[in-house]
Design a protein around this motif. Structure first.
Motif, PDB file in Angstrom:
ATOM      1  N   GLY A   1       0.819  -1.194   0.000  1.00  0.00           N
ATOM      2  CA  GLY A   1       0.000   0.000   0.000  1.00  0.00           C
ATOM      3  C   GLY A   1       0.858   1.251   0.000  1.00  0.00           C
ATOM      4  O   GLY A   1       2.082   1.198  -0.143  1.00  0.00           O
ATOM      5  N   PRO A   2       0.244   2.438   0.141  1.00  0.00           N
ATOM      6  CA  PRO A   2       0.992   3.692   0.118  1.00  0.00           C
ATOM      7  C   PRO A   2       2.111   3.683   1.167  1.00  0.00           C
ATOM      8  O   PRO A   2       1.903   3.301   2.312  1.00  0.00           O
ATOM      9  CB  PRO A   2      -0.079   4.740   0.448  1.00  0.00           C
ATOM     10  N   ASP A   3       3.278   4.117   0.779  1.00  0.00           N
ATOM     11  CA  ASP A   3       4.432   4.063   1.675  1.00  0.00           C
ATOM     12  C   ASP A   3       5.271   5.310   1.462  1.00  0.00           C
ATOM     13  O   ASP A   3       5.731   5.571   0.345  1.00  0.00           O
ATOM     14  CB  ASP A   3       5.254   2.801   1.394  1.00  0.00           C
ATOM     15  N   LEU A   4       5.478   6.089   2.515  1.00  0.00           N
ATOM     16  CA  LEU A   4       6.224   7.333   2.404  1.00  0.00           C
ATOM     17  C   LEU A   4       7.659   7.095   1.959  1.00  0.00           C
ATOM     18  O   LEU A   4       8.214   7.850   1.152  1.00  0.00           O
ATOM     19  CB  LEU A   4       6.225   8.052   3.757  1.00  0.00           C
ATOM     20  N   TYR A   5       8.274   6.019   2.475  1.00  0.00           N
ATOM     21  CA  TYR A   5       9.683   5.756   2.173  1.00  0.00           C
ATOM     22  C   TYR A   5       9.874   5.375   0.705  1.00  0.00           C
ATOM     23  O   TYR A   5      10.732   5.928   0.014  1.00  0.00           O
ATOM     24  CB  TYR A   5      10.219   4.649   3.082  1.00  0.00           C
ATOM     25  N   LEU A   6       9.061   4.431   0.235  1.00  0.00           N
ATOM     26  CA  LEU A   6       9.176   3.985  -1.145  1.00  0.00           C
ATOM     27  C   LEU A   6       8.474   4.921  -2.118  1.00  0.00           C
ATOM     28  O   LEU A   6       8.609   4.763  -3.330  1.00  0.00           O
ATOM     29  CB  LEU A   6       8.598   2.575  -1.293  1.00  0.00           C
ATOM     30  N   GLY A   7       7.728   5.893  -1.569  1.00  0.00           N
ATOM     31  CA  GLY A   7       7.038   6.859  -2.398  1.00  0.00           C
ATOM     32  C   GLY A   7       7.802   8.158  -2.497  1.00  0.00           C
ATOM     33  O   GLY A   7       8.793   8.262  -3.224  1.00  0.00           O
ATOM     34  N   SER A   8       7.399   9.163  -1.717  1.00  0.00           N
ATOM     35  CA  SER A   8       7.959  10.503  -1.910  1.00  0.00           C
ATOM     36  C   SER A   8       9.418  10.609  -1.489  1.00  0.00           C
ATOM     37  O   SER A   8      10.197  11.343  -2.116  1.00  0.00           O
ATOM     38  CB  SER A   8       7.108  11.548  -1.170  1.00  0.00           C
ATOM     39  N   LEU A   9       9.836   9.906  -0.432  1.00  0.00           N
ATOM     40  CA  LEU A   9      11.247   9.991  -0.042  1.00  0.00           C
ATOM     41  C   LEU A   9      12.151   9.374  -1.103  1.00  0.00           C
ATOM     42  O   LEU A   9      13.217   9.909  -1.426  1.00  0.00           O
ATOM     43  CB  LEU A   9      11.477   9.300   1.305  1.00  0.00           C
ATOM     44  N   ARG A  10      11.719   8.258  -1.671  1.00  0.00           N
ATOM     45  CA  ARG A  10      12.525   7.626  -2.714  1.00  0.00           C
ATOM     46  C   ARG A  10      12.513   8.464  -3.992  1.00  0.00           C
ATOM     47  O   ARG A  10      13.506   8.505  -4.730  1.00  0.00           O
ATOM     48  CB  ARG A  10      12.002   6.221  -2.993  1.00  0.00           C
ATOM     49  N   ALA A  11      11.399   9.143  -4.260  1.00  0.00           N
ATOM     50  CA  ALA A  11      11.359  10.032  -5.421  1.00  0.00           C
ATOM     51  C   ALA A  11      12.338  11.192  -5.242  1.00  0.00           C
ATOM     52  O   ALA A  11      12.978  11.628  -6.192  1.00  0.00           O
ATOM     53  CB  ALA A  11       9.944  10.561  -5.632  1.00  0.00           C
ATOM     54  N   ALA A  12      12.436  11.685  -4.007  1.00  0.00           N
ATOM     55  CA  ALA A  12      13.335  12.801  -3.742  1.00  0.00           C
ATOM     56  C   ALA A  12      14.791  12.394  -3.855  1.00  0.00           C
ATOM     57  O   ALA A  12      15.610  13.125  -4.428  1.00  0.00           O
ATOM     58  CB  ALA A  12      13.055  13.369  -2.351  1.00  0.00           C
ATOM     59  N   ARG A  13      15.146  11.247  -3.303  1.00  0.00           N
ATOM     60  CA  ARG A  13      16.523  10.775  -3.319  1.00  0.00           C
ATOM     61  C   ARG A  13      16.544   9.261  -3.544  1.00  0.00           C
ATOM     62  O   ARG A  13      16.620   8.489  -2.590  1.00  0.00           O
ATOM     63  CB  ARG A  13      17.236  11.134  -2.018  1.00  0.00           C
ATOM     64  N   PRO A  14      16.487   8.819  -4.793  1.00  0.00           N
ATOM     65  CA  PRO A  14      16.431   7.378  -5.076  1.00  0.00           C
ATOM     66  C   PRO A  14      17.596   6.599  -4.493  1.00  0.00           C
ATOM     67  O   PRO A  14      17.448   5.423  -4.161  1.00  0.00           O
ATOM     68  CB  PRO A  14      16.440   7.329  -6.608  1.00  0.00           C
ATOM     69  N   ARG A  15      18.768   7.229  -4.340  1.00  0.00           N
ATOM     70  CA  ARG A  15      19.932   6.519  -3.830  1.00  0.00           C
ATOM     71  C   ARG A  15      20.034   6.545  -2.311  1.00  0.00           C
ATOM     72  O   ARG A  15      20.991   6.009  -1.745  1.00  0.00           O
ATOM     73  CB  ARG A  15      21.202   7.107  -4.453  1.00  0.00           C
ATOM     74  N   ARG A  16      19.067   7.179  -1.652  1.00  0.00           N
ATOM     75  CA  ARG A  16      19.073   7.230  -0.189  1.00  0.00           C
ATOM     76  C   ARG A  16      18.018   6.323   0.428  1.00  0.00           C
ATOM     77  O   ARG A  16      17.943   6.204   1.647  1.00  0.00           O
ATOM     78  CB  ARG A  16      18.854   8.671   0.288  1.00  0.00           C
ATOM     79  N   VAL A  17      17.160   5.729  -0.391  1.00  0.00           N
ATOM     80  CA  VAL A  17      16.137   4.792   0.088  1.00  0.00           C
ATOM     81  C   VAL A  17      16.353   3.478  -0.641  1.00  0.00           C
ATOM     82  O   VAL A  17      16.183   3.394  -1.866  1.00  0.00           O
ATOM     83  CB  VAL A  17      14.710   5.318  -0.156  1.00  0.00           C
ATOM     84  N   ILE A  18      16.741   2.447   0.113  1.00  0.00           N
ATOM     85  CA  ILE A  18      17.118   1.167  -0.458  1.00  0.00           C
ATOM     86  C   ILE A  18      16.091   0.122  -0.049  1.00  0.00           C
ATOM     87  O   ILE A  18      15.684   0.065   1.112  1.00  0.00           O
ATOM     88  CB  ILE A  18      18.517   0.735   0.036  1.00  0.00           C
ATOM     89  N   LEU A  19      15.690  -0.704  -0.997  1.00  0.00           N
ATOM     90  CA  LEU A  19      14.762  -1.795  -0.717  1.00  0.00           C
ATOM     91  C   LEU A  19      15.536  -3.094  -0.570  1.00  0.00           C
ATOM     92  O   LEU A  19      16.326  -3.462  -1.439  1.00  0.00           O
ATOM     93  CB  LEU A  19      13.744  -1.924  -1.851  1.00  0.00           C
ATOM     94  N   ALA A  20      15.337  -3.773   0.556  1.00  0.00           N
ATOM     95  CA  ALA A  20      15.968  -5.073   0.782  1.00  0.00           C
ATOM     96  C   ALA A  20      14.865  -6.088   1.011  1.00  0.00           C
ATOM     97  O   ALA A  20      14.206  -6.079   2.053  1.00  0.00           O
ATOM     98  CB  ALA A  20      16.915  -5.033   1.989  1.00  0.00           C
ATOM     99  N   GLY A  21      14.634  -6.952   0.040  1.00  0.00           N
ATOM    100  CA  GLY A  21      13.635  -7.998   0.196  1.00  0.00           C
ATOM    101  C   GLY A  21      14.196  -9.107   1.063  1.00  0.00           C
ATOM    102  O   GLY A  21      14.810 -10.050   0.569  1.00  0.00           O
ATOM    103  N   ALA A  22      14.032  -8.975   2.359  1.00  0.00           N
ATOM    104  CA  ALA A  22      14.733  -9.852   3.294  1.00  0.00           C
ATOM    105  C   ALA A  22      14.073 -11.205   3.462  1.00  0.00           C
ATOM    106  O   ALA A  22      14.681 -12.127   3.974  1.00  0.00           O
ATOM    107  CB  ALA A  22      14.852  -9.177   4.664  1.00  0.00           C
ATOM    108  N   GLY A  23      12.812 -11.337   3.088  1.00  0.00           N
ATOM    109  CA  GLY A  23      12.148 -12.611   3.297  1.00  0.00           C
ATOM    110  C   GLY A  23      11.936 -12.898   4.774  1.00  0.00           C
ATOM    111  O   GLY A  23      11.899 -12.000   5.602  1.00  0.00           O
ATOM    112  N   ASP A  24      11.822 -14.166   5.121  1.00  0.00           N
ATOM    113  CA  ASP A  24      11.602 -14.559   6.509  1.00  0.00           C
ATOM    114  C   ASP A  24      12.696 -15.516   6.954  1.00  0.00           C
ATOM    115  O   ASP A  24      13.388 -16.119   6.145  1.00  0.00           O
ATOM    116  CB  ASP A  24      10.233 -15.251   6.664  1.00  0.00           C
ATOM    117  N   GLY A  25      12.829 -15.656   8.273  1.00  0.00           N
ATOM    118  CA  GLY A  25      13.726 -16.671   8.802  1.00  0.00           C
ATOM    119  C   GLY A  25      15.137 -16.182   9.035  1.00  0.00           C
ATOM    120  O   GLY A  25      15.435 -14.987   8.969  1.00  0.00           O
ATOM    121  N   PRO A  26      16.066 -17.112   9.294  1.00  0.00           N
ATOM    122  CA  PRO A  26      17.423 -16.745   9.691  1.00  0.00           C
ATOM    123  C   PRO A  26      18.238 -16.075   8.600  1.00  0.00           C
ATOM    124  O   PRO A  26      19.285 -15.503   8.866  1.00  0.00           O
ATOM    125  CB  PRO A  26      18.045 -18.093  10.093  1.00  0.00           C
TER     126      PRO A  26
END
Length: 208
Positions: free
Chosen positions: A134-159
């Motif tokens: 859903g709507p997300d400030l980090y992946l939305g407007s903050l990432r639009a402002a500075r794409p290299r300052r907001v990083i997505l890490a698909g960490a999954g679950d578990g160890p």
């Protein structure tokens, strides 16, 4: 702009104590938390403090660390982000925008009073597909402002979570510093939550 030797990363999203414990055991990584209000364990403090304050105290603690990477699981903008998301919830009624403005004004006042600065990076830990959150400030407007300052890490679950985050830390990109927070808040007001961050206007790069 921050000048400490450590790289400070605020973790947001699917962040549990197991992930933080795993990261804290890694060489050159430390985890900075705000001290609990009135005693108790870290993480039990948010109800007794202003929305920005736990994150501000955690950022202050991070500035004392000398690790290569300092992980901060408390964000001064956490309540701003929650209110921005709630503003797009049509079931919440017309008060959503007012709630966002109230939280934003509180955070801006603290920032202008030099109670906190933004981290070097936001790292969004997403267990599933980010478009399903859903709507997300980090992946939305903050990432639009500075794409290299907001990083997505698909960490999954578990160890294996910590390993995914550590991989992201090793490949953090360089880029312009954040614009002033008041410009980021104004950009959030104009950002369409249903649009792609890469296609929407962003504040100009800050000088320096």
């Amino acid at each position: 702009m921050r000048r400490e030797s450590s790289t400070v990363i605020v973790l947001v999203g699917e962040v549990g104590e197991g992930l933080l414990d795993g990261l804290g055991r890694s060489p050159n990584v430390s985890v900075a938390r705000a001290p609990a209000a009135g005693g108790g364990q870290p993480g039990e403090h948010t109800a007794a403090r202003a929305g920005w304050e736990a994150g501000a105290l955690a950022m202050r603690e991070a500035a004392r660390r000398r690790s290569t990477y300092v992980i901060v699981p408390d964000d001064p903008l956490a309540e701003v982000a929650a209110a921005w998301r709630a503003m797009w919830d049509v079931t919440g009624g017309p008060g959503g925008a007012a709630g966002f403005e109230e939280r934003a004004a509180e955070a801006l006042a603290a920032w202008r009073d030099k109670r906190f600065e933004l981290p070097d990076y936001y790292l969004v830990v997403a267990a599933g597909q980010p478009e399903g959150t859903g709507p997300d400030l980090y992946l939305g407007s903050l990432r639009a402002a500075r794409p290299r300052r907001v990083i997505l890490a698909g960490a999954g679950d578990g160890p294996g979570q910590a390993g995914h985050v550590l991989d992201a830390l090793r490949s953090l990109p360089h880029g312009p510093w954040w614009p002033p927070l008041d410009e980021l808040i104004e950009a959030a007001r104009r950002f369409y939550a249903g649009g792609l961050a890469e296609t929407q206007p962003a504040p100009a790069p800050a000088a320096g």
